[in-house]
Scaffold this motif. Structure first.
Motif, mmCIF file in Angstrom:
data_model
loop_
_atom_site.group_PDB
_atom_site.id
_atom_site.type_symbol
_atom_site.label_atom_id
_atom_site.label_comp_id
_atom_site.label_asym_id
_atom_site.label_seq_id
_atom_site.Cartn_x
_atom_site.Cartn_y
_atom_site.Cartn_z
ATOM 1 N N LEU A 150 -4.329 6.335 -0.739
ATOM 2 C CA LEU A 150 -4.325 6.222 0.374
ATOM 3 C C LEU A 150 -5.587 5.830 1.038
ATOM 4 O O LEU A 150 -5.951 4.779 1.908
ATOM 5 N N TRP A 154 0.844 -1.156 -0.013
ATOM 6 C CA TRP A 154 0.085 -0.067 0.064
ATOM 7 C C TRP A 154 1.005 1.333 0.019
ATOM 8 O O TRP A 154 0.651 2.203 -0.613
ATOM 9 N N ILE A 155 2.008 1.373 0.847
ATOM 10 C CA ILE A 155 2.867 2.486 1.021
ATOM 11 C C ILE A 155 3.627 2.574 -0.379
ATOM 12 O O ILE A 155 3.796 3.727 -0.836
#
Ligand SMILES: [Zn+2]
Ligand SMILES: [Zn+2]
Length: 147
Positions: free
Chosen positions: A55, A26-27
């Motif tokens: 995000l 995700w990051i």
């Protein structure tokens, strides 16, 4: 019935690893999106919104970003503009004395009033001063000194 402690611990470790993996992915997606947005726009608000999109919505947000993002990067668009400008520059005529952009039909430079067109000694057609020959009849055009 009770779950043995070993299996419970194993499941916990596995879930933690999967969670860490997903968080890392995700990051990475957010970082990639912000970097991509930075390459495509100089607008900081758009860059932040792109990062927020991924995000908040993760993969669907990324897909949405790819659909909505500017088609070309800032580098590509500046390169395209440079090429267009160079092309326009090559087409435009410039005064030989002051480098002012002039129309190909101008006989005199509107800025420095120097002579831009001469007459062909053979066919009397207008010939630009920097040309060595007449484009209509091929006669040699003698370049005269300025003044
Ligand atoms: Zn001039
Ligand atoms: Zn001629």
């Amino acid at each position: 019935m009770t779950i043995p402690t070993e299996i419970e611990a194993l499941v916990e470790v596995t879930l933690t690893l999967i969670g860490a993996y997903l968080a890392a992915t995700w990051i990475c997606l957010i970082v990639w999106t912000v970097r991509d947005a930075r390459a495509r726009t100089t607008d900081v608000v758009v860059q932040i919104l792109s990062g927020l999109l991924v995000l908040l919505f993760n993969l669907p947000g990324l897909i949405l970003y790819i659909i909505l993002r500017p088609a070309e990067t800032v580098e590509e668009s500046s390169l395209r503009r440079q090429r267009l400008a160079a092309l326009a520059d090559a087409r435009a005529f410039h005064c030989g004395s002051c480098q002012a952009p002039v129309d190909s039909s101008y006989a005199f430079c509107p800025r420095c009033r120097s002579v831009l067109l001469n007459l062909c000694p053979q066919c009397q057609r207008p010939v630009r001063r920097e040309w060595n020959g007449c484009p209509a009849c091929g006669a040699a055009v003698h370049v005269t000194g300025s003044g």
